[in-house]
Design a protein around this motif. Structure first.
Motif, short mmCIF file in Angstrom:
data_model
loop_
_atom_site.label_atom_id
_atom_site.label_comp_id
_atom_site.label_asym_id
_atom_site.label_seq_id
_atom_site.Cartn_x
_atom_site.Cartn_y
_atom_site.Cartn_z
N UNK A 1 11.70 9.53 -11.45
CA UNK A 1 11.40 9.56 -10.01
C UNK A 1 12.35 8.61 -9.27
N UNK A 2 12.92 9.05 -8.18
CA UNK A 2 13.86 8.17 -7.47
C UNK A 2 13.17 6.90 -7.00
N UNK A 10 3.92 3.56 -5.40
CA UNK A 10 3.32 2.47 -6.18
C UNK A 10 2.39 1.57 -5.36
N UNK A 11 2.80 1.07 -4.21
CA UNK A 11 1.89 0.20 -3.45
C UNK A 11 0.60 0.91 -3.08
N UNK A 16 -5.27 1.68 -3.91
CA UNK A 16 -6.39 2.52 -4.35
C UNK A 16 -7.10 1.87 -5.56
N UNK A 17 -6.27 1.32 -6.49
CA UNK A 17 -6.84 0.67 -7.69
C UNK A 17 -7.70 -0.53 -7.30
N UNK A 68 9.60 0.93 1.96
CA UNK A 68 8.82 2.16 1.85
C UNK A 68 9.40 3.27 2.69
N UNK A 69 8.66 4.41 2.74
CA UNK A 69 9.18 5.59 3.42
C UNK A 69 9.30 5.38 4.93
#
Ligand code: ADP
Length: 430
Positions: A1-2, A10-11, A16-17, A68-69
């Motif tokens: 995955x890029x 990931x964040x 969520x975790x 991030x995006x």
């Protein structure tokens, strides 16, 4: 995955975790996950709203940080916006430069559409034609320049040679107009102020005419005395040769003065009514007889009269056109050569052709032979006694009859001179 995707996903998984873990502490994993998801959704929505507001208003207080995006999307959009604005500024300054140079251009330029309506023009055109933005944009150019020569040039779709017309500014101003194809269906009309050039040409032409006129009287006196001396039986033999030479040179000067005066008249005077009916057939027959009497060379002079059509024009000028061409043909053709004269008419008009089997003209000299005093071979031609003005006279006289001269020649083989007259100048008896 890029990398970007890992850094974005990931964040969110971690959040969520953590949400799930906190929920598990209270025995409510699902509720913990739901609250974490809602938090993430809220955060994404907030970024979307910020983006929408930025695109709508162009205002952004602070770009989001991180890898991030969203920070990347904001940064990318900011880069594209800045690049577009840089391009826009470049185009603006280019257009400004073009406008400034069009303004500084001394010649007038007018863009016309296919209906001859004015689309745009520069400062010089505005000054030369007195154009006004509101009044004249969209106007047909022939409503502003009504000169018939210009109007027929405009309608002919001709772009090669331009036309010279009197200026709109006042009596003595002159403009040269030339059309150049420009963009689809459009044409660029270039206008140049040629008043100074026309004035200089007039001064030159007046000077030549006056000087030739002043030379005429002394020359007549000199020629008269020389002729008397040549006829004097008591003249010592030693003088006979020099007097004969002087008579010949005086005769040459007389011819030169005549040709200079003729050329000045053709250049400066307005064409008269040019409505006399000139019998070309009779004129050519007379010319043939005259040459056979005057000329010592026994060249064959052939006359082909394929039409009886007459020409509307000035008899003396048409006579001068034919005589200059025929005398040249005889002058530049060896005694065993052949000269042929033809008059014929076809769909395009009347054509007077003078062809010879003489020495011919080199290809590089052909475009120049109608210039004043141009001689293809100066030594050779001067000995033959021409003035160097014959073809210049032919060109000008033809122009006054709306005609054109066509020359074809090759060295050592001969020459062909054709005078084309338009149909409008012909009187053809049915
Ligand atoms: P010119 O009086 O010298 O003949 P023209 O103006 O009549 O002057 O002709 C210009 C030049 O064109 C001539 O000097 C000659 O070189 C060339 N020329 C004109 N007619 C002919 C011809 N029929 N054959 C060959 N050369 C010619």
């Amino acid at each position: 995955m890029p990398q970007t995707r890992i850094k974005t996903v990931l964040p969110q998984l971690v959040i969520l975790l953590i949400g799930g873990a906190i929920g598990a502490l209270y025995g409510q994993i699902l509720v913990g996950l739901l609250i974490a998801s809602l938090g993430l959704l809220g955060w994404h929505s907030m970024q979307l709203f910020r983006l929408e507001r930025w695109l709508r208003t162009g205002e952004i207080i602070k770009l989001p940080d991180g890898n991030g995006i969203w920070p990347r999307a904001f940064a990318r959009i900011q880069y594209i916006t800045e690049r577009a604005s840089r391009n826009r500024n470049n185009w603006r300054s280019l257009i400004k430069e073009l406008r400034t140079s069009a303004k500084a251009f001394p010649d007038g330029g007018i863009i016309l559409n296919s209906n001859h309506e004015i689309i745009n023009y520069n400062k010089a055109a505005r000054r030369m034609l007195g154009l006004k933005k509101k009044r004249d944009r969209g106007q047909r150019i022939d409503n502003l320049i009504r000169n018939p020569v210009f109007v027929s040039y405009l309608e002919s779709d001709e772009t090669r040679d331009g036309v010279d017309i009197p200026g709109l500014a006042g009596e003595d101003s002159w403009l040269s107009c030339r059309m150049i194809p420009y963009g689809p269906g459009q044409r660029l009309l270039l206008i140049r102020d040629i008043t100074q050039r026309i004035k200089l040409e007039r001064v030159r032409s007046d000077f030549v005419a006056n000087a030739s006129h002043e030379l005429r009287t002394p020359l007549t006196v000199i020629s008269g005395y020389l002729d008397a001396l040549a006829d004097d039986d008591q003249l010592p033999d030693a003088w006979a040769g020099p007097i004969k030479d002087m008579c010949q040179q005086a005769e040459r000067m007389n011819l030169l003065v005549d040709d200079l005066l003729e050329l000045s008249r053709l250049e400066s005077s307005e064409p008269g009514s040019m409505e006399t009916s000139v019998d070309v057939v009779e004129l050519l027959r007379f010319l043939q007889k005259e040459i056979l009497v005057i000329d010592e060379h026994p060249e064959t002079i052939e006359l082909r009269l394929d039409s009886q059509a007459k020409l509307l024009g000035e008899e003396a000028e048409i006579q001068s056109i034919a005589a200059n061409l025929v005398f040249n043909a005889v002058r530049y053709t060896a005694p065993d050569g052949r000269v042929s004269i033809r008059w014929h008419v076809d769909d395009r008009g009347g054509h007077l052709t003078v062809e010879d089997t003489g020495m011919g003209i080199a290809p590089e000299d052909i475009p120049r032979v109608t210039e004043r005093f141009f001689r293809a071979d100066s030594g050779r031609d001067r000995r033959r006694g021409g003035t160097g003005l014959g073809l210049a006279i032919v060109k000008h006289a033809l122009k006054r009859h709306d005609g054109e001269l066509e020359i074809a020649s090759s060295l050592g083989e001969g020459s062909k001179f054709v005078c084309h007259f338009p149909r409008s100048r012909l009187i053809v008896d049915e």
